[in-house]
Scaffold this active site. Structure first.
Site, short mmCIF file in Angstrom:
data_model
loop_
_atom_site.label_atom_id
_atom_site.label_comp_id
_atom_site.label_asym_id
_atom_site.label_seq_id
_atom_site.Cartn_x
_atom_site.Cartn_y
_atom_site.Cartn_z
N TRP A 126 1.82 -22.15 -2.72
CA TRP A 126 0.41 -22.06 -3.13
C TRP A 126 0.34 -22.54 -4.58
O TRP A 126 1.10 -22.06 -5.44
CB TRP A 126 -0.05 -20.61 -3.01
CG TRP A 126 -1.45 -20.34 -3.47
CD1 TRP A 126 -2.57 -21.04 -3.14
CD2 TRP A 126 -1.87 -19.28 -4.35
NE1 TRP A 126 -3.67 -20.48 -3.75
CE2 TRP A 126 -3.26 -19.40 -4.49
CE3 TRP A 126 -1.21 -18.24 -5.00
CZ2 TRP A 126 -4.01 -18.52 -5.27
CZ3 TRP A 126 -1.95 -17.36 -5.77
CH2 TRP A 126 -3.34 -17.51 -5.90
N ASP B 94 4.74 -12.14 -1.80
CA ASP B 94 3.30 -12.36 -1.92
C ASP B 94 2.76 -12.24 -0.50
O ASP B 94 3.06 -13.06 0.37
CB ASP B 94 3.04 -13.75 -2.51
CG ASP B 94 1.55 -14.03 -2.65
OD1 ASP B 94 0.73 -13.15 -2.32
OD2 ASP B 94 1.19 -15.15 -3.09
N LYS C 268 -8.52 -12.13 2.63
CA LYS C 268 -8.60 -12.77 3.94
C LYS C 268 -8.71 -11.78 5.08
O LYS C 268 -9.60 -11.87 5.91
CB LYS C 268 -7.39 -13.68 4.16
CG LYS C 268 -7.55 -15.07 3.62
CD LYS C 268 -7.59 -15.21 2.12
CE LYS C 268 -6.23 -15.00 1.50
NZ LYS C 268 -6.20 -15.29 0.05
#
Ligand code: PLA
Length: 462
Positions: free
Chosen positions: A190, A271, A307
């Site tokens: 990311w 993460d 999300k």
């Protein structure tokens, strides 16, 4: 950019502009008007009999600040908004959309918010570490409510400003207490990971992850890079649904990764931004973290509810640091608070209450799981439809099956920068330049159009 500046303060002969504006105008009734900018005389002395108005060029002290480039992910949404084409499609940011391509607020979130309104809860400051009820449920959701390390109080949990803020807080701790230690990040990862560690002044290097030849995991490369890193490095791992590749290690591979990390005395740093979005199951998506924790390793886990609960703008997440003892966990937590206080003082309450109401209430929790399965299911179905459309349209014999093997919100198409630009410039399909598309922003109605765009970009653009 210099701009003309007009002083209309003729009522006050000695009026001068503030220092911040970097401009000092002195008025002299009847004789002259002088403008001093950083001590130098800019105006020509001129005689006149009445109060005059002076126009000066305003030069900014921020002149040396250059224009920053748009963010490679969030900037895509800005460009999308400016496009007026009817077929435009935003597959840039990983944000879930309905089949009508509208944002989705989960029913459980609405129910939790109704409960919060009924209770007329106040808006007092939270403690620096956040809402206690949230910190309790978020750690339980990650490690499992019956995990011994929770009972043993070995987890330091602090509410963070979603996944990003939680990663940033951990990075600040790393910089302060592990000075010089580097963090290994996957190649690719990311995009914001690099920014986070750069800004926190934590050195990083990359470990191999994606193999373009197999469009799969470069497992051997990953292992050897983790082995080659200095002992005691941090290793950043995507807990599930690797962004941007959508490729996760298998359970057996996770075991081997844990072996090497343990051998090297590294510190794993997970993460977890997509718990529930990879498999549709919250527990299954936490299995990598739980596997490491079960070995008794100390580790870090950043969590995000953007999300899986669709709480993007609420900025709710957490940093959890699993320590060898409750004593160490208490000290670590106290230092996380000390780092948070001068950065943002204390976190926002709204999202924390939503999460604690949903996760802490068995009825809402079950309903959440159903909604998450529905979201994950819709993404899987467009993934399948995109694959079918590509196979039907592309007669070249290219194997598109990697799309089905990838999991989570994204698909890493393998399109290069020029091809990705063609997707946007010719087809109005907005995506990141690394070839990633967010399937969460795709509807089944648009799969064929997307397949046309991909086939054209892949074969006709080099
Ligand atoms: N970690 C990973 C791996 C992510 O993909 C994201 C979000 C985050 C953390 C942080 O999200 P949060 O701060 O909202 O909790 N990545 C998105 C959005 C969905 C973004 O870039 O900010 C993406 O499109 O990649």
């Amino acid at each position: 950019m210099a701009s003309a500046m007009l002083s209309l303060a003729s009522a006050s002969p000695s009026a001068s502009l503030s220092l911040q504006e970097n401009l000092k105008i002195s008025w002299k009734r009847g004789t002259s008007s002088r403008i001093n900018f950083l001590g130098s005389d800019f105006s020509k002395t001129k005689s006149f009999t009445r109060t005059s108005m002076t126009v000066a060029v305003k030069v900014s002290r921020f002149n040396d600040i250059t224009m920053a480039p748009p963010d490679p992910i969030l900037g895509v949404s800005e460009a999308f908004k400016a496009d007026t084409h009817e077929m435009k499609l935003n597959l840039g940011v990983g944000a879930y959309r309905t089949e009508d391509l509208q944002p989705y607020v989960l029913n459980v979130v609405k129910k939790a918010e109704n409960l919060m309104l009924e209770r007329e809860e106040n808006k007092e400051y939270l403690p620096i570490e956040g809402l206690a009820a949230f910190n309790k449920v978020t750690a339980e959701l990650m490690f499992g409510a019956d995990n011994a390390l929770i009972q043993q109080q070995r987890v330091a949990t602090v509410q963070g400003l979603s996944g990003t803020g939680s990663l940033r807080l951990a990075a600040a701790l790393m910089e302060r207490y592990f000075s010089g230690a580097k963090v290994l990040i996957s190649s690719p990862t990311w995009g914001n990971h690099k920014n986070i560690f750069n800004d926190a002044r934590v050195p990083w290097s990359e470990y191999r992850y994606y193999d373009p030849k197999t469009v799969g995991l470069d497992f051997d490369g990953m292992i050897s890079d983790i082995k080659a890193a200095p002992d005691g490095s941090f290793v950043l791992l995507h807990g599930c649904a690797h962004n941007p590749t959508g490729i996760d290690p298998t359970p057996e591979q996770w075991e081997k990764i844990a072996d090497v990390i343990q051998e090297k005395n590294h510190i794993p740093f997970f993460d977890v931004a997509y718990q529930g979005f990879a498999s549709g199951s919250l527990d299954e998506d936490a299995s990598s973290v739980r596997l490491f924790a079960a070995r008794g390793m100390e580790l870090l886990v950043a969590q995000s509810y953007s999300k899986n609960l669709g709480l993007y703008a609420e900025r709710i997440g957490a940093i959890n640091i699993v320590c060898a003892s409750s004593d160490a966990a208490a000290r670590v937590k106290s230092q996380l608070k000390r780092l948070a206080r001068p950065m943002y003082s204390n976190p926002p309450i709204h999202g924390a209450r939503i999460v604690s109401n949903v996760v802490g209430n068995p009825e809402l929790f079950n309903e959440w799981k159903e909604e998450m399965e529905m979201m994950a299911g819709r993404i899987k179905s467009v993934r399948q439809k995109l694959y079918d459309s590509l196979c039907a349209k592309d007669k070249s014999g290219k194997d598109w099956s990697f799309i089905l093997k990838q999991i989570g919100m994204f698909s890493f198409t393998g399109l290069n920068i020029t091809q990705s630009e063609n997707m946007t410039n010719k087809w109005h399909v907005y995506m990141t330049k690394d070839g990633r598309i967010s399937l969460a922003g795709l509807s089944s109605a648009k799969c064929e159009y997307l397949a046309d765009a991909i086939v054209d970009s892949y074969h006709n653009v080099k």
